[in-house]
Design an enzyme around this catalytic site. Structure first.
Site, PDB file in Angstrom:
ATOM      1  N   TYR A 194       0.795  -1.234   0.000  1.00  0.00           N
ATOM      2  CA  TYR A 194       0.000   0.000   0.000  1.00  0.00           C
ATOM      3  C   TYR A 194       0.828   1.286   0.000  1.00  0.00           C
ATOM      4  O   TYR A 194       0.260   2.376  -0.078  1.00  0.00           O
ATOM      5  CB  TYR A 194      -0.947  -0.009   1.216  1.00  0.00           C
ATOM      6  CG  TYR A 194      -1.945  -1.138   1.181  1.00  0.00           C
ATOM      7  CD1 TYR A 194      -2.887  -1.219   0.159  1.00  0.00           C
ATOM      8  CD2 TYR A 194      -1.936  -2.138   2.149  1.00  0.00           C
ATOM      9  CE1 TYR A 194      -3.791  -2.269   0.102  1.00  0.00           C
ATOM     10  CE2 TYR A 194      -2.841  -3.187   2.104  1.00  0.00           C
ATOM     11  CZ  TYR A 194      -3.768  -3.246   1.079  1.00  0.00           C
ATOM     12  OH  TYR A 194      -4.661  -4.284   1.024  1.00  0.00           O
ATOM     13  N   HIS A 206      -8.958   1.551  -5.646  1.00  0.00           N
ATOM     14  CA  HIS A 206      -8.134   0.651  -4.827  1.00  0.00           C
ATOM     15  C   HIS A 206      -6.672   1.011  -5.057  1.00  0.00           C
ATOM     16  O   HIS A 206      -6.250   1.182  -6.214  1.00  0.00           O
ATOM     17  CB  HIS A 206      -8.370  -0.816  -5.200  1.00  0.00           C
ATOM     18  CG  HIS A 206      -9.772  -1.244  -4.949  1.00  0.00           C
ATOM     19  ND1 HIS A 206     -10.226  -1.520  -3.685  1.00  0.00           N
ATOM     20  CD2 HIS A 206     -10.824  -1.371  -5.784  1.00  0.00           C
ATOM     21  CE1 HIS A 206     -11.516  -1.821  -3.757  1.00  0.00           C
ATOM     22  NE2 HIS A 206     -11.906  -1.731  -5.006  1.00  0.00           N
TER      23      HIS A 206
END
Ligand code: DQA
Length: 143
Positions: free
Chosen positions: A22, A99
């Site tokens: 991430y 996302h």
């Protein structure tokens, strides 16, 4: 133009959570990055919750709060939540699902996308740039 940006469960941990997937930016860093990319065009309100019902209530109230567009990263709820999908269908403005990671490169269970069909489009795998692209789309579409 008022844009609501919603983040689902565990996105409060961005920066600490699996940075190899991430990245090292926190959600606040991503908010600053997006805000610095645009001028007066947007007033964006960023909210994050680990609670599905809170996210649903925010979506239900978005129109009466004056939001014209919604950018949402439902996080893990993407793969499980019919209720979040249904709440998104209720919101009539522009909706983009974002996302950070490319879920198609990850576990099989992430390939099931329950919420994704409720939005106008989905951007994934581009990290914080996905949020910026979502805002650019909202802006261009409006013109
Ligand atoms: C995520 C992908 C989801 O599969 C995961 O559960 C998340 C984050 C992303 O931004 O890449 O929490 O939505």
């Amino acid at each position: 133009m008022k844009v609501l940006v919603l983040g689902g469960p565990n996105l409060n941990l961005l920066g600490q959570r699996e940075p190899e997937i991430y990245g090292s930016d926190t959600l606040k860093d991503i908010e600053s990055f997006v805000n610095s990319s645009f001028g007066e065009e947007f007033v964006s309100v960023w909210r994050q919750s680990n609670d599905e019902s809170e996210l649903i209530n925010w979506i239900q109230d978005a129109k009466s709060e004056g939001f014209e567009a919604l950018v949402i990263n439902p996080a893990g709820l993407t793969h499980t939540s019919v209720s979040l999908h249904d709440a998104l269908k209720f919101f009539e403005g522009t909706k983009i699902e974002v996302h950070l990671s490319n879920t198609y490169k990850r576990e099989e269970f992430r390939k099931v996308k329950i919420t994704s069909g409720a939005s106008d489009g989905v951007i994934e795998g581009l990290g914080k740039y996905g949020y910026k692209l979502a805002f650019q789309y909202i802006l261009d579409k409006r013109k």
